[in-house]
Design a protein around this motif. Structure first.
Motif, PDB file in Angstrom:
ATOM      1  N   GLU A  79      -1.940   4.352  -9.899  1.00 29.75           N
ATOM      2  CA  GLU A  79      -2.847   5.178  -9.106  1.00 29.75           C
ATOM      3  C   GLU A  79      -2.980   6.596  -9.666  1.00 29.75           C
ATOM      4  OE1 GLU A  79      -4.627   4.624  -6.037  1.00 29.75           O
ATOM      5  OE2 GLU A  79      -4.313   2.557  -6.647  1.00 29.75           O
ATOM      6  N   ASN A 121      -7.628  -3.249   2.468  1.00 29.31           N
ATOM      7  CA  ASN A 121      -7.518  -1.818   2.198  1.00 29.31           C
ATOM      8  C   ASN A 121      -8.390  -1.006   3.142  1.00 29.31           C
ATOM      9  OD1 ASN A 121      -8.245   0.774   0.277  1.00 29.31           O
ATOM     10  ND2 ASN A 121      -6.150   0.022   0.088  1.00 29.31           N
ATOM     11  N   SER A 139      -3.408   4.544  -1.072  1.00 31.40           N
ATOM     12  CA  SER A 139      -3.719   3.924  -2.368  1.00 31.40           C
ATOM     13  C   SER A 139      -4.511   2.637  -2.176  1.00 31.40           C
ATOM     14  CB  SER A 139      -2.425   3.613  -3.114  1.00 31.40           C
ATOM     15  OG  SER A 139      -1.802   2.483  -2.543  1.00 31.40           O
ATOM     16  N   LYS A 140      -4.903   2.053  -3.306  1.00 29.85           N
ATOM     17  CA  LYS A 140      -5.479   0.714  -3.274  1.00 29.85           C
ATOM     18  C   LYS A 140      -4.363  -0.250  -2.866  1.00 29.85           C
ATOM     19  CE  LYS A 140      -7.451   1.277  -7.485  1.00 29.85           C
ATOM     20  NZ  LYS A 140      -7.874   0.751  -8.772  1.00 29.85           N
ATOM     21  N   THR A 196       0.849  -1.186   0.000  1.00 30.63           N
ATOM     22  CA  THR A 196       0.000   0.000   0.000  1.00 30.63           C
ATOM     23  C   THR A 196       0.886   1.238   0.000  1.00 30.63           C
ATOM     24  OG1 THR A 196      -1.553  -1.231   1.368  1.00 30.63           O
ATOM     25  CG2 THR A 196      -1.939   1.116   1.165  1.00 30.63           C
TER      26      THR A 196
END
Length: 176
Positions: free
Chosen positions: A66, A152, A50-51, A36
């Motif tokens: 991203e 996440n 972020s994802k 991440t």
């Protein structure tokens, strides 16, 4: 204003599926994991998370997928580590600062290059401290055993708790 960007990895259980196994294996850390990316301001506040990607994905690839730098205004200075080498060529209009790296032709850095790297490291350390604070929560420090899809959201919740704690400290300091 300055923003610092870095990625963090967390161990996960070894997937049963062969293809997933290959994707999640990080050659750098020699373990299966999740990656991440976070953006941190100079005061330590987490601006963006972020994802989650498999650990095999490179930090620079996460940054490009991203489209992180597209979301950041061009006048803001962005501090990165050596893993994001050559990103300046992709985004020439942004103010990107990356440490100077030795290579096989340039064995020794000059004194001014060493000083520049030291100053940059002192500014970049805030993201490392933030990641350290996040990993004090057991769900991020130990092997992740829950559903991969939920990771996440767990990471974002802990980032929100950290930001709340940071804001609370600033408010209590202002009252004194």
């Amino acid at each position: 204003m300055e923003l610092v960007i870095d990625s963090t990895e967390q161990k996960r259980r070894r997937p049963k599926n062969k293809r997933k196994q290959k994707n999640f294996y990080s050659g750098k850390k020699h373990q299966h994991g999740l990656k991440t990316q976070i953006i941190v301001s100079r005061c330590g506040k987490i601006i963006s998370v972020s994802k989650t990607y498999p650990a095999r994905v490179h930090d620079k690839t996460v940054l490009l997928k991203e489209k992180t730098l597209d979301k950041i205004p061009k006048e803001i200075k962005i501090l990165l580590d050596k893993g994001y080498k050559k990103i300046e060529k992709i985004y020439p209009t942004h103010r990107i600062v990356i440490p100077i790296k030795r290579n096989r032709f340039k064995k020794i850095l000059e004194r001014k290059e060493k000083i520049k790297n030291t100053k940059l490291a002192k500014k970049r350390v805030i993201v490392e401290h933030t990641i350290c604070h996040l990993k004090k929560y057991q769900i991020l420090s130990q092997v992740y055993r829950s559903k991969e899809e939920d990771y996440n959201q767990h990471f974002r919740n802990i980032a929100a708790l950290y930001n709340f704690k940071l804001n609370f400290k600033q408010i209590s300091l202002n009252l004194n």
